[in-house]
Design a protein around this motif. Structure first.
Motif, PDB file in Angstrom:
ATOM      1  N   UNK A 162       0.850  -1.187   0.000  1.00  0.00           N
ATOM      2  CA  UNK A 162       0.000   0.000   0.000  1.00  0.00           C
ATOM      3  C   UNK A 162       0.889   1.241   0.000  1.00  0.00           C
ATOM      4  N   UNK A 163       0.777   2.046  -1.065  1.00  0.00           N
ATOM      5  CA  UNK A 163       1.517   3.312  -1.102  1.00  0.00           C
ATOM      6  C   UNK A 163       0.719   4.359  -0.344  1.00  0.00           C
ATOM      7  N   UNK A 194      -4.186  -4.053  -8.839  1.00  0.00           N
ATOM      8  CA  UNK A 194      -3.206  -2.967  -8.938  1.00  0.00           C
ATOM      9  C   UNK A 194      -4.009  -1.711  -9.266  1.00  0.00           C
ATOM     10  N   UNK A 195      -4.343  -0.924  -8.258  1.00  0.00           N
ATOM     11  CA  UNK A 195      -5.326   0.131  -8.477  1.00  0.00           C
ATOM     12  C   UNK A 195      -5.139   1.309  -7.524  1.00  0.00           C
ATOM     13  N   UNK A 222      -4.565   6.410  -1.788  1.00  0.00           N
ATOM     14  CA  UNK A 222      -3.263   5.925  -2.239  1.00  0.00           C
ATOM     15  C   UNK A 222      -3.382   4.767  -3.216  1.00  0.00           C
ATOM     16  N   UNK A 223      -2.279   4.073  -3.425  1.00  0.00           N
ATOM     17  CA  UNK A 223      -2.233   2.983  -4.396  1.00  0.00           C
ATOM     18  C   UNK A 223      -2.147   1.651  -3.670  1.00  0.00           C
ATOM     19  N   UNK A 225      -2.824   8.625   8.910  1.00  0.00           N
ATOM     20  CA  UNK A 225      -4.010   9.450   8.706  1.00  0.00           C
ATOM     21  C   UNK A 225      -5.232   8.566   8.441  1.00  0.00           C
ATOM     22  N   UNK A 226      -6.406   9.189   8.536  1.00  0.00           N
ATOM     23  CA  UNK A 226      -7.657   8.443   8.331  1.00  0.00           C
ATOM     24  C   UNK A 226      -7.675   7.771   6.961  1.00  0.00           C
ATOM     25  N   UNK A 227      -7.211   8.475   5.908  1.00  0.00           N
ATOM     26  CA  UNK A 227      -7.233   7.920   4.558  1.00  0.00           C
ATOM     27  C   UNK A 227      -6.297   6.723   4.400  1.00  0.00           C
TER      28      UNK A 227
END
Length: 407
Positions: free
Chosen positions: A94-95, A179-180, A187-188, A393-395
């Motif tokens: 996870x980016x 891959x999305x 993020x990615x 962070x929340x995101x």
């Protein structure tokens, strides 16, 4: 017997991936606009949004919403939306917003090895105190659901990177499952299938990790700690215990015995443990600073105090606990039972210092949490006080993507 293992998972087929993943249900609980905006983006397309209960809506038409969720799950299972993956793990990258890569491994934990009780001595434990009142509504959501989707992040303490490191090195040889880009600035996300020989080798490394942990603390070893989603995992445990008491069929009980989690290494730099500071308002600052010295020493854990533009340092006595936040919170809880003051929990030093300029207000700035001491603190002192730390962070919380049959 292994505590963390491979399992059977379901994933939406590629054509449905763009609208499927959504953020953990316990985020943006004061921002209904976030969930309304998300619903507009998803529309009637297949999405995990139709299968979860955003907690911002917990007080609204609960029975009707739960019925709709269960019906949507049944529809997903009877359609051609999902693809089965058997006896596998998923290696995840996870980016995050700052560009760092958070690695994880999707599998299941054995709920027989987990307890959320404060005095637990099980291999899988909570990090922070569970609020009992938060569990019954979540049980209502899960108890008749045919699927689970998980936002639980779990930690191992693997300083030599023996579990995730080999998967990162081998990822070019693993099939890519997805891959999305995630909706709403998440993020990615990239996931790789770990099956066959790779799954067997990964399980062997997990078993070795668990054996090492057991050898370090033979009486009551801690293998894994819940980093996020503690109440969701506690709900899974509560539902499983209920099925056992009722004598449910073996297949249902066996499926419910396991819960899907993403395992990360607490040593990874991508896991940024942000301290949550304490702000005491409507208090006698001078008396509090005098009385708190009973838990201080000449040397110890440094805690900066700020009040009315003034500041200083306190040193919490290290013999009272492994983590300064535990020592401080336990003392404040007792102190505020008899003395005036209200406690608030503040993210960020700048915000704390600004707020502490108010009259009759004291800010207590906690140091960062040392990862080396984290597992030791739980083993020695038990679960940590509420609002001990924040992970990103929340995101950056886990998005729902994979699913698993639980009945």
């Amino acid at each position: 017997m292994s505590v963390f293992t491979s399992a059977d998972f379901l994933l939406p087929k590629e054509q449905y991936l763009s609208t499927w993943p959504v953020i953990a249900c316990d985020q943006f609980t004061s921002e209904k606009s976030y969930w309304e905006r998300l619903a507009e983006q998803v529309g009637n397309h297949p999405s995990a949004l139709h299968l979860i209960y955003p907690e911002v809506y917990l007080s609204e038409k609960m029975d009707e919403r739960i019925q709709n969720i269960n019906a949507s799950m049944q529809q997903v299972l009877s359609s051609q939306i999902m693809q089965d993956y058997r006896d596998c793990f998923v290696y995840i990258e996870r980016e995050l917003m700052n560009g760092s890569i958070r690695r994880g491994l999707l599998g299941v934990i054995d709920l027989e090895a987990y307890s959320f009780q404060p005095d637990a001595d099980t291999p899988v434990r909570a990090t922070e105190k569970t609020v009992p009142e938060r569990i019954p509504p979540r049980v209502r959501i899960r108890e008749n659901a045919p699927l689970e989707l998980s936002h639980v992040l779990m930690f191992c303490d693997d300083p030599m990177d023996t579990v995730l490191g080999p998967l990162e090195a081998a990822k070019e040889d693993l099939p890519v499952l997805y891959d999305l880009e995630l909706m709403e600035h998440g993020g990615h996300l990239k996931g790789y299938l770990v099956s066959g020989t790779y799954a067997s080798e990964t399980q062997a490394r997990i078993d070795s990790y668990e054996a090492v942990r057991a050898s370090k603390m033979p009486a009551s070893p801690v293998f894994y700690l819940v980093g996020d989603g503690n109440h969701s995992l506690a709900t899974a445990k509560t539902c499983y215990d209920s099925l056992k008491r009722e004598g449910a069929g073996q297949e249902n009980t066996e499926r419910a015995r396991y819960a899907m989690v993403e395992l990360g290494n607490i040593r990874d730099e991508a896991f940024a443990f942000e301290p949550i500071h304490r702000l005491i308002t409507e208090t006698n600052v001078a008396k509090l600073l005098q009385d708190i010295r009973e838990i201080c020493s000449e040397k110890g854990y440094p805690v900066r105090w700020t009040a009315g533009g003034k500041q200083g340092l306190l040193y919490l006595n290290q013999s009272l606990g492994q983590l300064p936040v535990g020592i401080l919170q336990n003392w404040l809880d007792k102190y505020l039972q008899t003395e005036p003051g209200k406690i608030d929990y503040i993210h960020g030093e700048d915000s704390l210092r600004k707020l502490s300029e108010q009259e009759n207000t004291l800010g207590l700035e906690l140091p960062p949490i040392g990862k080396d001491a984290f597992f030791d603190a739980i083993e020695r002192d038990g679960v940590l006080p509420r609002k001990t730390f924040s992970i990103g962070h929340a995101q950056e919380k886990r998005y729902y993507l994979e699913a698993r049959r639980i009945r």
